[in-house]
Design a protein around this motif. Structure first.
Motif, short mmCIF file in Angstrom:
data_model
loop_
_atom_site.label_atom_id
_atom_site.label_comp_id
_atom_site.label_asym_id
_atom_site.label_seq_id
_atom_site.Cartn_x
_atom_site.Cartn_y
_atom_site.Cartn_z
N ILE A 11 70.09 85.09 11.81
CA ILE A 11 69.65 85.16 10.41
C ILE A 11 69.26 83.76 9.92
O ILE A 11 68.19 83.57 9.34
CB ILE A 11 70.76 85.75 9.51
N GLU A 12 70.12 82.79 10.24
CA GLU A 12 69.82 81.42 9.81
C GLU A 12 68.49 80.96 10.37
O GLU A 12 67.66 80.37 9.67
CB GLU A 12 70.93 80.46 10.26
N GLY A 13 68.27 81.26 11.64
CA GLY A 13 67.02 80.84 12.28
C GLY A 13 65.81 81.53 11.66
O GLY A 13 64.78 80.90 11.41
N ASP A 25 79.53 88.25 15.61
CA ASP A 25 79.10 87.95 14.25
C ASP A 25 78.35 86.62 14.21
O ASP A 25 77.31 86.50 13.59
CB ASP A 25 80.30 87.89 13.31
N ASN A 26 78.90 85.64 14.92
CA ASN A 26 78.28 84.32 14.90
C ASN A 26 76.86 84.34 15.46
O ASN A 26 75.99 83.61 15.00
CB ASN A 26 79.12 83.33 15.70
N GLN A 27 76.65 85.19 16.46
CA GLN A 27 75.32 85.27 17.04
C GLN A 27 74.34 85.89 16.04
O GLN A 27 73.21 85.42 15.87
CB GLN A 27 75.37 86.11 18.33
N ASN A 45 75.55 82.08 22.53
CA ASN A 45 75.65 83.07 23.60
C ASN A 45 76.72 82.71 24.60
O ASN A 45 76.93 81.53 24.92
CB ASN A 45 74.29 83.19 24.33
N GLU A 46 77.42 83.73 25.10
CA GLU A 46 78.45 83.50 26.10
C GLU A 46 77.92 83.96 27.45
O GLU A 46 77.09 84.86 27.52
CB GLU A 46 79.70 84.35 25.82
N ALA A 47 78.46 83.35 28.48
CA ALA A 47 78.16 83.85 29.82
C ALA A 47 78.93 85.16 29.98
O ALA A 47 80.12 85.22 29.72
CB ALA A 47 78.61 82.84 30.87
N LEU A 55 60.98 83.44 16.94
CA LEU A 55 61.43 82.53 18.00
C LEU A 55 62.61 81.69 17.51
O LEU A 55 63.61 81.51 18.22
CB LEU A 55 60.25 81.64 18.42
N ASN A 56 62.53 81.22 16.29
CA ASN A 56 63.59 80.35 15.75
C ASN A 56 64.93 81.08 15.68
O ASN A 56 65.98 80.49 15.89
CB ASN A 56 63.18 79.82 14.38
N ALA A 57 64.86 82.37 15.39
CA ALA A 57 66.10 83.16 15.34
C ALA A 57 66.81 83.09 16.69
O ALA A 57 68.03 82.91 16.77
CB ALA A 57 65.78 84.61 14.97
N GLN A 58 66.03 83.18 17.77
CA GLN A 58 66.64 83.14 19.10
C GLN A 58 67.08 81.73 19.47
O GLN A 58 68.11 81.54 20.12
CB GLN A 58 65.66 83.71 20.14
N ILE A 59 66.30 80.72 19.06
CA ILE A 59 66.70 79.33 19.34
C ILE A 59 68.05 79.05 18.67
O ILE A 59 68.93 78.41 19.25
CB ILE A 59 65.62 78.34 18.85
#
Lengths: 160, 657, 291, 195
Positions: free
Chosen positions: B651-653, B644-646, B131-133, B121-125
Motif C-alpha cells: 500500500i505504501e509503495g 500484514d507488513n507485506q 518477503n520471507e524465504a 512496480l513500486n508496490a512490489q519494490i
C-alpha cells in the motif's frame, strides 16, 4: 497523472482483489483489451476474507481516496465461505469508518468472478467516477498522530 | 540480516507493454529507488535469455530480491520463480508486478499507463524487503482419479487413465453410462454408426479392472485439495441388487406400470417402472423408478417383477448409500443439456405436432428408437417435406449468445438421413451461416447440396399451422425470409426439426460450487486459460473435458478427454505434489485464546489447544485464505506470503506518489 | 379494490362499447374504477414518429396526474395506450436522457413524475389481482359450449406486457376458461397484427392481415372473436365486408370486446354492455349462452 | 453511385442522420445485426415494402441513406413489435422505424405524397387541438386530403358505426390541452439548444 477530470482531481484508489476470482477477472479485462481509468492500483490476496479494517485504514492514511474490495460471488469462494466472512464484516467496517468521519461510498465491496472482465472494468470505471464526485479525502495530511494511524510496515522476524 | 539488493526487470512483451508504457522512463526511475541495485528492461523476459538475465544477476551481482514487471503472475510467476531457484535464490523472494493485464492493456493514455506502471512496480519494490524465504509444502498424492460423468468424454478419460494402471472411479448420475452419444444414430461427417463406435468403449469401461463404475450415483460433497481430495458419492437406490441382477430383462415385460415416458427416447417411447434404459446399457442392470413403482409409492401391486426374477435381485428395502472416496485428481465430464425450445413460443414446440427437437429426431432416425428407425410423423406417415431450423436458442442475445458449434453439422447429417430413407422428401435447411469447420465437414456440406437439399439462408421467423393456401392445409408452415432472394417464404413442411443449441447443464453452477471452480458468463465451466490450459480449472487437480466446458463435437471431446487424462496423470503419477506455503501460523506467545478464529476458519484448520490455552493452525488442513488473520482483534495469526507488513508495504509503495 | 382508470381516445368514439362494458364488468366484480382526471391522448404510435421524447412526455403527463390523483395502479384497456404508457416508464428507468427530458417538459407545465406509477393492462388486473378462482366463483351465467377465439393483438404483451408471453399469450384463454367457455387455445392468429392504422393508409395490407385472422378463427370453429384493443376490434369487425369483398370470402363472425362477453357471464345484460353497438350482430352469441 | 450523397451539404446531413440513428437508445445494436432475416420474416407487411427491415439495416450500414428514407418501408410498419421481440441482436427495430420516420420528417426527406406521413401529421394536430385524438375529425381530414375514394369504400361500415353512436361528431376538449403545446415547445427548445 494527467488531470483530465472536470475539477482537475484524479482519485487515487487501492483495490484489494482475491486471487481466484477478482484478480482473474481483472486479468480477463486486460486480455479482452477493455479500457478503464488508471486510478486504481490492485493488491492481490488469496481471499477477500483476508482484508480487514487495518488494511483499509492504512490505504486511506497513505493517501487513497477510496478502497475497493473485490471477491468471488457468494457460493463461488475458493475457500468455501471466506467471502461470506468478508460480506459479514463489511457493514461493521463501514460503520467504523463512518464514525471516523468517512463519507459513505469511499469504500466499496463487489463480487467479480473470473469470467467477469467486463464487470471488473465497469466497477473500476464507476468507482473512479464515484470518488471523483466525492473529491479528495486528504487523510494522509491529517494522520499526524500515529497512535490513531494505521500501522506502518515494520520488519520483524517471523517464524517460518 | 544482509542488505536488501533488489533487481527490477521490466518486460516489453514486444509491444504489448512497451507500446503503452514508457519503459525507459520507468526503468530509469526504478534504478533510483531505495534498495534497488539493478534495473533492467528486456524485450521478452519469459524467453531463455530473459530468464538468464535474472540468474546472472543473482549469481554475479549479489541480488537477493527480484521483481519482474511483466504479465499477470498467473501466467509466468512459476517461470520466473523457477529461474530464481535455479540460481540459488528462494523463489518466494521474487515478486511479479502485473503491468500488462492490469495496466498497458486496459489504459488508453500512454502517460497514464506509464504512471500506473510505476505505482504497480513500486508496490512490489516496497513489499520485497518484507518477503520471507519459504519452502513449498510437499504433500503425498493419492494416485486414484475420479471422473465425473459417463458420456464419451468421461469414458475416454477413464479408459486412458486405467490403461496406465491408475485406479479410476467413474461416477454417472444415470443408470447407464453412454451420455448423449449413445442416443445418436449416425455421427457426422463420416456417418459412422454411433453405437458401433461407442458401445465397445462403454463395455471396456464396464469391464476394466482399474475402473470402478458407479452408475446411478452423484457426487454430493468435495473436500481436500490437489493430490488429496475427499469425495462423498451418493449411490442412489436402484432397488435391485446389482451383484445378483444379470440384466436378463425378464422383469421389464412383467411390470404393470408400462407407460412411463422413456428419458432415453426423449419421451417418444415408453418404458416400464422397472427398466434398463437401452439394450446396450452399461452396467446392464435393472433399475426401479421409485416415483412410478406402485410398491414404492405404497400402492398395491402383485410384484410380478419379484416373481419373474430368477436370481431374486429385487430389493424394495434398498436405501441410498453414501460412499467416501479419496482421490488425487478429478476430471469433470458432466456434459450439456439441449436448449429447451419451448422457451420461445414462436416455434410451436410442445404445441404443434411434428415440431421436434434435434435429439428427438436422433431417436426417431435410430434403428433401436421408438419408430425402429422409420422417419415418420406422429400419424405414422413419412413426411413429404421436412424443414430443419438452425440456431434455435443459439447466437441469440435473448437466450444464448454462443454458437453451439455442432448444429450446422448435425442438421446436415439429418438431411442426409432423410434423403437416404425418403429420397422423394424435400428437405430445407434454414441457416444463418453454415459453419462447417472440421475435417471433412465442408466436403460433407457440398455433398448434401449435391444430394438436392434446399439451402435457405435465413433464420426461421416462426412455425404456424394457419394455412393460407390449399397446399398448406393440414401442414406446418415455416415463415422465413430467404435473405439471398430478399423475399419472405412460407415453406410447407410435415415435420419441423429444431436444431437446438447446447446449453450448460441446469445444475452446472451448483456443481461448479460443490467442486470449487467457476462458470464463465455463458454458464459453462470456466477453464484456467482459454488457450494454454483449456482442460484445467482454477482449482489445482481438477480438470474438465467435453461439453461441460463449451459445446464441441465428438472428435474435439475425445481429444480434450485425452488431454484431461494426461493432465491428471501428470499429477497422480508423482508420489508427492508441492503446494503453496501461503498458510497461516499462530504465535502461541501472543495468542490470548479468545477462540474467534477457531469458529471462523472455513476449513476447520484451527484447533484450540486446551493445555496451552491458545489456538493452533493445523498446517495440513490450512488452505491459506487468511480469514483468521482478519478475524483476530490483535492480528496474532499471520499468513505466510500475505503478512500484514507485506500488504502494508504494498500500500505504501502504491500510494507513495 | 380500486384502480385509476385510463379509457383512451378510442373509448370516446369507435371503441365506446369497450369503455361502457369495462365499467359494467368491473361494477359487477365490485372493482371501483376512478377515471383519470383530464387525461390526454397517450400519443399512440404516431407520436413516436415525430419526436420520441414528445411521445414519452405527453404520455408522462397522464402518469404525473395519476401519481397525484391516488396510490392505486393505473388500469388501461387499450393495448396501444398500455404499451405507450408502460414503455414510458421503462424508458424513463433505462435512460437518463429520457428521464431528464421528460422531467423538464413536465416541469414546464408545473407537473412532476417519479417514473414509478404501475401501469396495468385490465386483463392483468383481472387474472392476477382478482384471480381465476375468484372470477370462476362469481360467474352467474357460464359460457358453456361457446367456442371463443381470444384475439390478443400485438401490443398486448409485446413488447411491454411481462405478465404474459410475447409470442403466444395465454391469460385471456385462461380467463374465458374460468368463465366456462370452450377456448380455442391454439388460435394461431391470437397475437398477430390487425393492421392497425394501416387500414386507412394501406388498406390492402391491413385487409390481408384481418383475413388471416378471420380465417384462422373461422377454420377453428369459433363462435365469436373477443378483443382487448379498440383498434383490433374496429378492424376485425368493421372491415369484415371489405375482407369478404377483397378475398371472396363470406365471413359473418361476431366480434366483441372481451369485456362485453365477460360481462354477460357475470350477469350484466346486453344493453348495459353496449352489445347492440356491434356491427356484426352478436345476437347469436348472446342467445347461445345458457341462462 | 447515384444513391450516395454527393454534395457537401448533403454529406453533412448524411453524417448527422447516421449519428442520430446510432445515438437513439439502443441504436448502437444496429452494428451487430447479423442479417439473419428474422425481422423481415416476422413482419406482416414486409411483402409490401420496397426493402424489408433487414435490407434497410444493411442499406443504412452501407451508407445508402437515400434508399433508407425514400423507401416505403418505414411508413408501412404497423408497430406490432414482432421483429423487436425476436431480433437475436436485440435491435429495437420498431423504435428504429420510428426514428427513421422522425428523421425523414426532420430533414424533409419523406415522400411528399405519402398517406402515412399525412396520417401522422393529422393525428398529432388533432391531439394538440383537443388533448385527445378525435377519430372522426382525423378520418375526415385524411379522406378529404389523401384518399377521396375512401369515403365510398368505407361508406357501409361508416354508416353502421355512425348509427351505432360510435362516430361522435364533436370532440371533447381536455382542460389542460395547452400543456401539450408547452411540452412540445419545451422539448423543441431543448433540441435546438443542444444543436
Amino acid at each position: 497523472m494527467s488531470t483530465n477530470g472536470s475539477n482537475g482531481f484524479e482519485p487515487r484508489l487501492i483495490g484489494f482483489l482475491c486471487r481466484w476470482c477478482s484478480y482473474n477477472g481483472a486479468d480477463l479485462a486486460g486480455t479482452s483489451r477493455l479500457k478503464y481509468p488508471p486510478n486504481m492500483v490492485p493488491i492481490k490476496t488469496n481471499c477477500s476474507g483476508r482484508i480487514d479494517a487495518t488494511h483499509i485504514l492504512k490505504a486511506l492514511k497513505e493517501g487513497a481516496d477510496g478502497v475497493l474490495i473485490a471477491g468471488c460471488h457468494p457460493g463461488d469462494c475458493h475457500y468455501i465461505n471466506g467471502n461470506y466472512r468478508t460480506a459479514g464484516r463489511f457493514p461493521l467496517t463501514q460503520k467504523l469508518l463512518e464514525q471516523l468521519g468517512l463519507e459513505h461510498g469511499r469504500v466499496r465491496l463487489e463480487w467479480v468472478s473470473a469470467a467477469e472482465g467486463d464487470k471488473f472494468a465497469r466497477v473500476v470505471t464507476e468507482f473512479t467516477e464515484q470518488i471523483r464526485a466525492l473529491g479528495p479525502l486528504g487523510w494522509s495530511a491529517q494522520f499526524v498522530d500515529e497512535s490513531v494511524a494505521a500501522p506502518a510496515a515494520e520488519k520483524e522476524a517471523v517464524p517460518a | 540480516m544482509a542488505e536488501d539488493r533488489i533487481a527490477v526487470y521490466f518486460c516489453h512483451c514486444g509491444s504489448n507493454i512497451a507500446g503503452k508504457v514508457d519503459v525507459d522512463k520507468v526503468v530509469a526511475w526504478a534504478a533510483e529507488q531505495p534498495n534497488v541495485a539493478i534495473a533492467r528492461e528486456y524485450k521478452y523476459m519469459c524467453s531463455d535469455p530473459g530468464q538468464d538475465l535474472i540468474k546472472e544477476d543473482i549469481q554475479q551481482h549479489g541480488i537477493n530480491r527480484v521483481v519482474v514487471a511483466a504479465c499477470s503472475p498467473t501466467m509466468h510467476e512459476p517461470t520466473f520463480r523457477k529461474a530464481a531457484a535455479a540460481a540459488g535464490l528462494n523463489p518466494y523472494l521474487l515478486q511479479m508486478a502485473n503491468v500488462r493485464e492490469h495496466c498497458s492493456w486496459v489504459t488508453v493514455d500512454k502517460g497514464e499507463a506509464t504512471e500506473k506502471a510505476k505505482r504497480i512496480l513500486n508496490a512490489q519494490i516496497h513489499r520485497l524487503p518484507f518477503n520471507e524465504a519459504l519452502d513449498p509444502i510437499e504433500v503425498p498424492v493419492n494416485p486414484a482419479v475420479l471422473v465425473v460423468g459417463g458420456g464419451i468424454a468421461g469414458i475416454e478419460a477413464a479408459l486412458k487413465l486405467a490403461a496406465t494402471g491408475k485406479k479410476v472411479y467413474l461416477v454417472e448420475k444415470n443408470p447407464s453410462i453412454g451420455g448423449h452419444m449413445a442416443m445418436f444414430d449416425k455421427t457426422f461427417p463420416t456417418l459412422d454408426c454411433a453405437a458401433c463406435i461407442l458401445t465397445p468403449k462403454m463395455s471396456a469401461a464396464g469391464k476394466d479392472p482399474n475402473i470402478e463404475l458407479m452408475a446411478y450415483s452423484e457426487v454430493v460433497e468435495v473436500d481436500g485439495y490437489v493430490g488429496n481430495f475427499k469425495v462423498k458419492v451418493k449411490k442412489k437406490a436402484r432397488f435391485v441388487n446389482t451383484d445378483t441382477c444379470t440384466g436378463c430383462a425378464a422383469c421389464l415385460e412383467t411390470c404393470v406400470v408400462r407407460k412411463v415416458p422413456s428419458e432415453f427416447d426423449q419421451g417418444l417411447g415408453k418404458r416400464s417402472a422397472i427398466y434398463i434404459p437401452f439394450p446396450q446399457a452399461v452396467p446392464l442392470r435393472a433399475t426401479i423408478d421409485a416415483e412410478k413403482c406402485l410398491t414404492l409409492k405404497g400402492k398395491k401391486c402383485k410384484q410380478p417383477c419379484v416373481t419373474s426374477c430368477g436370481p431374486g435381485a429385487i430389493d424394495f428395502e434398498q436405501k441410498d448409500e453414501l460412499v467416501e472416496l479419496e482421490v488425487g485428481a478429478i476430471i469433470m465430464a458432466t456434459g450439456f443439456e439441449l436448449w429447451d425450445p419451448g422457451q420461445d413460443a414462436r416455434y410451436g414446440y410442445g404445441r404443434l405436432d411434428n415440431v421436434i427437437t434435434s435429439l428427438e429426431f436422433e431417436r426417431i432416425s435410430n434403428a433401436s428408437g421408438p419408430t425402429n428407425g422409420e422417419i415418420v410423423c406422429k400419424n405414422g406417415e413419412p413426411p413429404k417435406s421436412v424443414a430443419i431450423l438452425h440456431c434455435i436458442g443459439s447466437r441469440d442475445l435473448n437466450y444464448q449468445e454462443h454458437c453451439s458449434r455442432v448444429c450446422c453439422m448435425y442438421s446436415l447429417k439429418f438431411s442426409h438421413l432423410i434423403k437416404e430413407h425418403l429420397p422423394d422428401t424435400e428437405v430445407y435447411e434454414l441457416y444463418i451461416d453454415m459453419r462447417c469447420f472440421g475435417k471433412g465437414y465442408e466436403e460433407f456440406y457440398r455433398r448434401l447440396m449435391d444430394e438436392g437439399v434446399h439451402m435457405v439462408r435465413g433464420r426461421a421467423a416462426e412455425v404456424t399451422d394457419l394455412a393460407m393456401s390449399p397446399e398448406e392445409e393440414g401442414r406446418l408452415i415455416v415463415k422465413t425470409e430467404d435473405t439471398l432472394l430478399g423475399i419472405v417464404r412460407r415453406i410447407p413442411a410435415d415435420m419441423v426439426i429444431l436444431s437446438s443449441g447446447l446449453a450448460p447443464a441446469k445444475d452446472a453452477k451448483a456443481v461448479s460450487q460443490t467442486f470449487g471452480f467457476g462458470c464463465s458468463g455463458d454458464g459453462f465451466f470456466l477453464e484456467r486459460h482459454p488457450k494454454l490450459e483449456p482442460v484445467s480449472t482454477i482449482t489445482d487437480g481438477i480438470f474438465i473435458a467435453g461439453c461441460c466446458q463449451y459445446p464441441k463435437d465428438i472428435p474435439d471431446t475425445v481429444a480434450q478427454a485425452g488431454a484431461a487424462a494426461a493432465g491428471a496423470l501428470a499429477l497422480v503419477d508423482n508420489p508427492t505434489v508441492k503446494v503453496e506455503p501461503t498458510i497461516s501460523y499462530i504465535d502461541p506467545e501472543k495468542c490470548a485464546g479468545c477462540h474467534i478464529c477457531v469458529g471462523l476458519c472455513p476449513h476447520v484448520a484451527i484447533r484450540y489447544n486446551e493445555e496451552l490455552k491458545v489456538a493452533e493452525v493445523i498446517t495440513a488442513a490450512c488452505k491459506g485464505c487468511g480469514v483468521c488473520v482478519a478475524a483476530c482483534g490483535s492480528n496474532v495469526p499471520q499468513q505466510h506470503g500475505y503478512l500484514d507488513n507485506q500488504i502494508f508495504a504494498e500500500i505504501e509503495g502504491a500510494m507513495a506518489f | 379494490m380500486r384502480y385509476l382508470y385510463y379509457p383512451g381516445c378510442s373509448a370516446e368514439a369507435t371503441g365506446k362499447a369497450y369503455d361502457i362494458s369495462t365499467r359494467a364488468l368491473m361494477g359487477k366484480l365490485g372493482v371501483e374504477l376512478v377515471e383519470l382526471d383530464d387525461w390526454n391522448c397517450c400519443g399512440a404510435t404516431s407520436y413516436f414518429s415525430v419526436r420520441e421524447l414528445d411521445s414519452f412526455a405527453i404520455a408522462a403527463r397522464n402518469l404525473a396526474i395519476a401519481e397525484k390523483q391516488g396510490d392505486e395502479d393505473l388500469c388501461v384497456i387499450c393495448n396501444a395506450c398500455y404499451t405507450t404508457l408502460a414503455k414510458t416508464n421503462r424508458y424513463m428507468a433505462e435512460s437518463a436522457e429520457v428521464r431528464e427530458a421528460v422531467s423538464g417538459a413536465l416541469g414546464a407545465v408545473d407537473r412532476t413524475y417519479s417514473g414509478n406509477k404501475p401501469v396495468r393492462h385490465i386483463m392483468d388486473v383481472l387474472v392476477n389481482d382478482i384471480g381465476l378462482e375468484a372470477l370462476g366463483e362469481k360467474v352467474t351465467r357460464r359460457l358453456t359450449g361457446l367456442k371463443v377465439a381470444c384475439y390478443y393483438g400485438c401490443q398486448y404483451s409485446r413488447p411491454m406486457g411481462d405478465f404474459d408471453d410475447p409470442e403466444f399469450p395465454v391469460t385471456m384463454d385462461k380467463f374465458f376458461q374460468a368463465l366456462g367457455a370452450e377456448v380455442i387455445t391454439d388460435f394461431a392468429g391470437k397475437a398477430k397484427c390487425c393492421g392497425g392504422m394501416m387500414m386507412l393508409t394501406k388498406e390492402e395490407g391491413a385487409l390481408r392481415m384481418c383475413h388471416e385472422l378471420l380465417k384462422g378463427a373461422h377454420d377453428a370453429g369459433a363462435d365469436v372473436i373477443v378483443c382487448a384493443c379498440p383498434l383490433c376490434e374496429m378492424n376485425v369487425e368493421g372491415y369484415q365486408p371489405r375482407v369478404n369483398k377483397t378475398f371472396g370470402t363470406n365471413f359473418d363472425m361476431p366480434v366483441m370486446y372481451f369485456t362485453q362477453l365477460a360481462g354477460l357471464a357475470f350477469g350484466a345484460d346486453p344493453k348495459q354492455l353496449a352489445i347492440d353497438k356491434q356491427i356484426v350482430s352478436c345476437d347469436r352469441v348472446v342467445a347461445a349462452i345458457p341462462a | 453511385m447515384t444513391e450516395l450523397a454527393t454534395t457537401l451539404e448533403a454529406l453533412a446531413v448524411h453524417k448527422q442522420f447516421c449519428e442520430d440513428v446510432l445515438n437513439m437508445p439502443g441504436g448502437e445494436k444496429i452494428k451487430i445485426c447479423q442479417q439473419c432475416g428474422t425481422c423481415t420474416g416476422s413482419c406482416p407487411t414486409s411483402y409490401l415494402m420496397d426493402w424489408g427491415p433487414r435490407e434497410i439495416i444493411a442499406a443504412f450500414r452501407a451508407g445508402m441513406i437515400d434508399r433508407v428514407v425514400k423507401s416505403n418501408t418505414i411508413w408501412l410498419c404497423t408497430s406490432c413489435y414482432s421483429c423487436t421481440v425476436r431480433c437475436p441482436a436485440g435491435i429495437k427495430i420498431t423504435d428504429l422505424m420510428y426514428e427513421l420516420k422522425r428523421l425523414a420528417i426532420k430533414y424533409d426527406l419523406a415522400p411528399k405524397d405519402g398517406k402515412a406521413p399525412a396520417m401522422t401529421k393529422y393525428f398529432i394536430d388533432s391531439v394538440h387541438k383537443h388533448g385527445r385524438n378525435h377519430e372522426v375529425e382525423l378520418m375526415a381530414k385524411f379522406m378529404l386530403t389523401k384518399d377521396w375514394g375512401l369515403p365510398f369504400k368505407f361508406a357501409g361500415t361508416g354508416l353502421k358505426l355512425f348509427t351505432a353512436g360510435r362516430l361522435p361528431l364533436f370532440a371533447k376538449n381536455i382542460r389542460g390541452r395547452d400543456e401539450l403545446d408547452k411540452i412540445s415547445a419545451y422539448l423543441e427548445a431543448q433540441e435546438a439548444k443542444a444543436q
